[in-house]
Design an enzyme around this catalytic site. Structure first.
Site, PDB file in Angstrom:
ATOM      1  N   ASP A 108       0.872  -1.175   0.000  1.00 17.88           N
ATOM      2  CA  ASP A 108       0.000   0.000   0.000  1.00 17.88           C
ATOM      3  C   ASP A 108       0.915   1.233   0.000  1.00 17.88           C
ATOM      4  O   ASP A 108       1.448   1.602  -1.038  1.00 17.88           O
ATOM      5  CB  ASP A 108      -0.879  -0.121   1.254  1.00 17.88           C
ATOM      6  CG  ASP A 108      -1.962   0.919   1.354  1.00 17.88           C
ATOM      7  OD1 ASP A 108      -1.961   1.865   0.569  1.00 17.88           O
ATOM      8  OD2 ASP A 108      -2.825   0.797   2.237  1.00 17.88           O
ATOM      9  N   LYS A 136      -1.034  -1.816  -4.718  1.00 16.81           N
ATOM     10  CA  LYS A 136      -1.963  -0.675  -4.721  1.00 16.81           C
ATOM     11  C   LYS A 136      -1.097   0.571  -4.885  1.00 16.81           C
ATOM     12  O   LYS A 136      -0.657   1.169  -3.910  1.00 16.81           O
ATOM     13  CB  LYS A 136      -2.678  -0.657  -3.362  1.00 16.81           C
ATOM     14  CG  LYS A 136      -4.059  -0.065  -3.384  1.00 16.81           C
ATOM     15  CD  LYS A 136      -4.499   0.258  -1.985  1.00 16.81           C
ATOM     16  CE  LYS A 136      -5.382  -0.785  -1.377  1.00 16.81           C
ATOM     17  NZ  LYS A 136      -5.880  -0.344  -0.054  1.00 16.81           N
ATOM     18  N   PHE A 158     -10.249  -0.538  -0.288  1.00 14.66           N
ATOM     19  CA  PHE A 158      -9.915  -1.554   0.708  1.00 14.66           C
ATOM     20  C   PHE A 158     -10.398  -2.917   0.225  1.00 14.66           C
ATOM     21  O   PHE A 158     -11.580  -3.114  -0.010  1.00 14.66           O
ATOM     22  CB  PHE A 158     -10.537  -1.210   2.061  1.00 14.66           C
ATOM     23  CG  PHE A 158      -9.964  -2.028   3.172  1.00 14.66           C
ATOM     24  CD1 PHE A 158      -8.733  -1.708   3.722  1.00 14.66           C
ATOM     25  CD2 PHE A 158     -10.639  -3.146   3.642  1.00 14.66           C
ATOM     26  CE1 PHE A 158      -8.184  -2.488   4.733  1.00 14.66           C
ATOM     27  CE2 PHE A 158     -10.097  -3.928   4.654  1.00 14.66           C
ATOM     28  CZ  PHE A 158      -8.874  -3.593   5.206  1.00 14.66           C
ATOM     29  N   VAL A 159      -9.455  -3.834   0.044  1.00 18.99           N
ATOM     30  CA  VAL A 159      -9.816  -5.151  -0.487  1.00 18.99           C
ATOM     31  C   VAL A 159      -9.633  -6.241   0.571  1.00 18.99           C
ATOM     32  O   VAL A 159      -8.824  -6.094   1.491  1.00 18.99           O
ATOM     33  CB  VAL A 159      -8.994  -5.498  -1.753  1.00 18.99           C
ATOM     34  CG1 VAL A 159      -9.302  -4.552  -2.885  1.00 18.99           C
ATOM     35  CG2 VAL A 159      -7.495  -5.503  -1.458  1.00 18.99           C
ATOM     36  N   ASP A 165      -7.619  -9.404   5.381  1.00 18.44           N
ATOM     37  CA  ASP A 165      -8.751  -9.333   6.306  1.00 18.44           C
ATOM     38  C   ASP A 165      -9.314  -7.930   6.459  1.00 18.44           C
ATOM     39  O   ASP A 165      -8.709  -6.947   6.027  1.00 18.44           O
ATOM     40  CB  ASP A 165      -8.320  -9.816   7.699  1.00 18.44           C
ATOM     41  CG  ASP A 165      -7.430  -8.788   8.404  1.00 18.44           C
ATOM     42  OD1 ASP A 165      -6.540  -8.225   7.743  1.00 18.44           O
ATOM     43  OD2 ASP A 165      -7.643  -8.528   9.602  1.00 18.44           O
TER      44      ASP A 165
HETATM   45  P1  5GP Z   1       1.842  -0.291   3.997  1.00 22.02           P
HETATM   46  O1  5GP Z   1       2.942  -0.092   4.975  1.00 22.02           O
HETATM   47  O2  5GP Z   1       2.298  -0.720   2.617  1.00 22.02           O
HETATM   48  O3  5GP Z   1       0.914   0.898   3.926  1.00 22.02           O
HETATM   49  O4  5GP Z   1       0.941  -1.430   4.655  1.00 22.02           O
HETATM   50  C1  5GP Z   1       0.729  -2.647   4.069  1.00 22.02           C
HETATM   51  C2  5GP Z   1      -0.170  -3.491   4.961  1.00 22.02           C
HETATM   52  O5  5GP Z   1      -1.421  -2.815   5.206  1.00 22.02           O
HETATM   53  C3  5GP Z   1      -0.522  -4.786   4.249  1.00 22.02           C
HETATM   54  O6  5GP Z   1       0.412  -5.814   4.511  1.00 22.02           O
HETATM   55  C4  5GP Z   1      -1.916  -5.066   4.777  1.00 22.02           C
HETATM   56  O7  5GP Z   1      -1.830  -5.793   5.983  1.00 22.02           O
HETATM   57  C5  5GP Z   1      -2.512  -3.692   5.067  1.00 22.02           C
HETATM   58  N1  5GP Z   1      -3.354  -3.226   3.934  1.00 22.02           N
HETATM   59  C6  5GP Z   1      -3.087  -2.234   3.070  1.00 22.02           C
HETATM   60  N2  5GP Z   1      -4.072  -2.091   2.153  1.00 22.02           N
HETATM   61  C7  5GP Z   1      -4.999  -3.045   2.451  1.00 22.02           C
HETATM   62  C8  5GP Z   1      -6.259  -3.428   1.861  1.00 22.02           C
HETATM   63  O8  5GP Z   1      -6.772  -2.889   0.870  1.00 22.02           O
HETATM   64  N3  5GP Z   1      -6.906  -4.462   2.457  1.00 22.02           N
HETATM   65  C9  5GP Z   1      -6.419  -5.121   3.551  1.00 22.02           C
HETATM   66  N4  5GP Z   1      -7.152  -6.115   4.039  1.00 22.02           N
HETATM   67  N5  5GP Z   1      -5.241  -4.780   4.127  1.00 22.02           N
HETATM   68  C10 5GP Z   1      -4.538  -3.768   3.587  1.00 22.02           C
END
Ligand code: 5GP
Length: 185
Positions: A108, A136, A158-159, A165
């Site tokens: 993300d 994403k 949000f998927v 989850d």
């Molecule tokens: P980042 O540090 O890249 O922002 O965070 C990544 C983490 O956020 C992922 O490993 C996941 O656990 C959570 N996350 C980010 N986007 C989503 C989403 O659309 N759906 C879900 N279920 N978790 C997400």
């Protein structure tokens, strides 16, 4: 009328079906098999979200490989990741001189993973690459983060499903879906 089950939940909009996911993972497995021929490969799954992807991906890689897992908690400022991570569960075996692929569910902002890659990089692996089931790209803060193997690119929504989850629910869905109304989930 038959009551909807979790798999037919009307609040879910399917983005990628079970069949589309299977076909894509076969392609990724073939690519990794070709790229790592003759090398000692370790797949490092980041718990918990990567568990389904990891289980399917490793069975499509036709190499002598090892698996390991890490669990990290990323500190959040509200709902946004800050990039500070705490290791909740570390690797069981050293990765020195090994070729490592970190297996993630979704990238993300990229903050959690950038930090995790720095930590792993300091341990003397021969190489470290990244496989993320979903990418994403829209909220990406860590622009330099390169995903070497991507399953699918998803919109900034949000998927859930296929390991991902919403408050602990939906990890068991065999497909990827967008929750239409999060307040009704
Ligand atoms: P980042 O540090 O890249 O922002 O965070 C990544 C983490 O956020 C992922 O490993 C996941 O656990 C959570 N996350 C980010 N986007 C989503 C989403 O659309 N759906 C879900 N279920 N978790 C997400």
């Amino acid at each position: 009328m038959i009551a909807p089950t979790e798999f037919t939940n009307p609040n879910l909009d399917v983005l990628y079906s079970e069949k589309q996911i299977r076909d894509r993972i076969i392609e990724l497995g073939e690519q990794i098999t070709a790229d790592y021929a003759g090398k000692e490969l370790v797949l490092v799954g980041v718990l918990k979200g990567s568990c389904v992807f990891m289980a399917d991906l490793m069975r499509e890689i036709d190499l002598n490989l090892a698996i390991d897992f890490m669990a990290v908690s990323s500190y959040k400022d509200g709902s946004k990741s800050t990039g500070d991570v705490e290791i909740l569960k570390d690797l069981t075996n050293p990765i020195r001189d090994k070729h490592v692929i970190v297996v993630e569910d979704i990238v993300d902002t990229g903050l959690t993973l950038s930090r995790l890659l720095e930590i792993l990089d300091s341990r003397g692996a021969a190489s470290i690459k990244l496989a993320s089931f979903l990418d994403k790209p829209e909220p990406r803060i860590k622009k330099e983060l390169k995903i070497d193997y991507t399953g699918f690119v998803v919109p900034n929504k949000f998927v859930v499903g296929y390991g991902l989850d919403a408050a602990g629910r939906y990890r068991n869905l065999p497909f990827i879906a967008v929750v239409k109304d999060p307040s009704a989930a």
